[in-house]
Design an enzyme around this catalytic site. Structure first.
Site, mmCIF file in Angstrom:
data_model
loop_
_atom_site.group_PDB
_atom_site.id
_atom_site.type_symbol
_atom_site.label_atom_id
_atom_site.label_comp_id
_atom_site.label_asym_id
_atom_site.label_seq_id
_atom_site.Cartn_x
_atom_site.Cartn_y
_atom_site.Cartn_z
ATOM 1 N N TYR A 53 -0.884 11.465 1.933
ATOM 2 C CA TYR A 53 -1.793 11.315 0.799
ATOM 3 C C TYR A 53 -1.816 12.557 -0.087
ATOM 4 C CZ TYR A 53 -3.879 6.795 1.892
ATOM 5 O OH TYR A 53 -4.085 5.445 2.076
ATOM 6 N N ASP A 106 0.833 -1.192 0.000
ATOM 7 C CA ASP A 106 0.000 0.000 0.000
ATOM 8 C C ASP A 106 0.878 1.256 0.000
ATOM 9 O OD1 ASP A 106 -3.070 0.760 0.572
ATOM 10 O OD2 ASP A 106 -1.847 2.036 1.865
ATOM 11 N N ARG A 107 0.745 2.158 0.981
ATOM 12 C CA ARG A 107 1.580 3.351 1.016
ATOM 13 C C ARG A 107 3.061 2.988 1.034
ATOM 14 N NH1 ARG A 107 -1.309 6.807 -1.036
ATOM 15 N NH2 ARG A 107 0.041 8.480 -0.262
ATOM 16 N N HIS A 131 -11.185 8.287 -0.433
ATOM 17 C CA HIS A 131 -10.238 8.847 0.534
ATOM 18 C C HIS A 131 -9.062 9.524 -0.166
ATOM 19 C CE1 HIS A 131 -8.736 4.944 -0.603
ATOM 20 N NE2 HIS A 131 -7.590 5.137 0.023
ATOM 21 N N HIS A 151 -7.074 -7.036 0.698
ATOM 22 C CA HIS A 151 -5.998 -6.049 0.593
ATOM 23 C C HIS A 151 -4.901 -6.284 1.625
ATOM 24 C CE1 HIS A 151 -4.070 -2.198 -0.151
ATOM 25 N NE2 HIS A 151 -4.262 -1.820 1.098
#
Length: 292
Positions: A212, A107-108, A152, A272
Site C-alpha cells: 500500500y 483490487d490490489r 486504510h 466488492h
C-alpha cells in the site's frame, strides 16, 4: 487444513532472486492468470477458476507479500511496487510455459494487472480489472469526508513504523473489518476461507503495508510517467466495478477510457468481493473478454 482450489495443482515458482510465489494451476487450454486482492489470497478465485478451467489453463498465484508467497523485506522502495509485482506475474507465466496470457485482477491484483498491461503489452493479450481505479486516478478522486471509506489507504501510506505497529496490535480486527463491510453477502466467504485470509494477513502485515505504501509513492510516479508520455493499454480491457463513482462524484468509465481505448466498462450490483459473491457473472464477463 488450509482451503485450496479443488483439482488444482500447487507449486512454488521462482520469480526473482530469492523470491518465489505460491501458485495454483488447473485446467488446460489458453492461459489465464488471476490475481487476488486485499485482504485475500488466491482462494478468492476458487469458484471462477473452477469454471474457467473447463477451457483454459488457469493460473492463480499469491502475490508477493501475500498468502503463502515469499515476503521479502522492503529495501529501496521498489520491492512492492506494482512494476515489480507485475514482473513477478510475467515470470510465473513464462516459468509455466506461457509467453502470452490473459490477465485478470481484483483490487490490489487489478493494480498489478494494470501495470503488467502497460509494462508488458507483448505478454498480456486481454486485461480485466475488478473494482479499482488506476492508482493515479484513485488518489485524484479521494476528497472530503467521502474519502473516509479509504482510511486504510492513508494509514498505510505513512512512513514505516506506525502503520505496522497499529495493525499488528489487532490484525484480525483490522483485516476482518474489510471482509465484513465490503461484502453484500457474508455467506460468500465461509468460516474456513475467512480464517485462511486472516491467518495469511496476520503473517504478512509488513509486506501488505509496503504494498500500500508503494501505491502512495513509486506507483504514482510510474502511472504519471505513462500518462505524460501517452501510454495506454493496447489490449482489449474489461472493467467491472461497483458504482462508487456516484458517491465520490466521478465518472469511472471516463477515467478508465483514458487508459484503455478498447474498453468495456460494466457496473455490478454485488459487493466488492464479486468473484466470491457472483462467480457466474464474473466468469461470464471474463469469457466475453477472452472472445474479443
Amino acid at each position: 487444513m488450509t482451503p485450496a482450489i479443488e483439482n488444482f495443482t500447487y507449486r512454488r515458482v521462482p520469480v526473482s532472486q530469492g523470491v518465489s510465489l505460491n501458485v495454483a494451476v488447473g485446467g488446460s487450454g489458453p492461459p489465464v492468470v488471476l490475481l487476488h486482492g486485499f485482504p485475500q489470497t488466491h482462494l478468492m478465485w476458487r469458484h471462477v477458476a473452477a469454471e474457467l478451467a473447463a477451457g483454459h489453463t488457469v493460473i492463480c498465484p499469491d502475490l508477493r507479500g501475500y498468502g503463502a508467497s515469499d515476503k521479502p523485506a522492503e529495501t529501496d522502495g521498489t520491492t512492492y511496487s506494482k512494476r515489480t509485482m507485475a514482473a513477478d506475474v510475467v515470470a510465473v507465466a513464462r516459468a509455466l510455459g506461457h509467453d502470452r496470457f490473459a490477465l485478470a485482477g481484483h483490487d490490489r491484483g487489478a493494480l498489478v494487472a494494470f501495470r503488467a498491461g502497460l509494462d508488458h503489452p507483448e505478454a498480456v493479450t486481454h486485461l480485466a480489472c475488478l473494482d479499482v481505479l488506476p492508482t493515479l486516478d484513485m488518489w485524484d478522486v479521494m476528497h472530503g469526508v467521502t474519502a473516509a471509506v479509504g482510511f486504510h489507504l492513508y494509514l498505510m501510506a505513512q512512513p514505516p513504523g506506525l502503520p505496522e505497529q497499529l495493525i499488528s496490535a489487532a490484525p484480525d480486527a483490522f483485516f476482518g473489518h474489510f471482509l465484513d463491510v465490503w461484502t453484500n453477502d457474508p455467506s460468500a466467504i465461509p468460516a474456513d476461507v475467512r480464517a485462511a485470509y486472516l491467518d495469511a494477513c496476520r503473517a504478512a502485515v509488513p509486506s501488505i503495508v509496503a504494498d500500500y505504501r508503494a501505491s502512495a509513492g513509486i506507483d504514482v510516479d510510474h502511472d504519471r510517467a505513462d500518462r505524460d508520455t501517452g501510454g495506454v493499454l493496447r489490449m482489449p480491457v474489461a472493467v467491472l466495478q461497483q458504482d462508487w463513482g456516484s458517491a465520490l462524484g466521478f465518472d469511472a468509465a471516463a477515467l478508465w477510457r483514458a487508459w484503455a481505448p478498447d474498453l468495456r466498462h460494466t457496473p455490478v450490483t454485488c459487493g466488492h468481493f464479486m468473484a466470491e459473491e457472483s462467480p457466474a457473472e464474473i466468469a461470464g464477463a471474463l469469457r466475453d473478454l477472452l472472445a474479443r
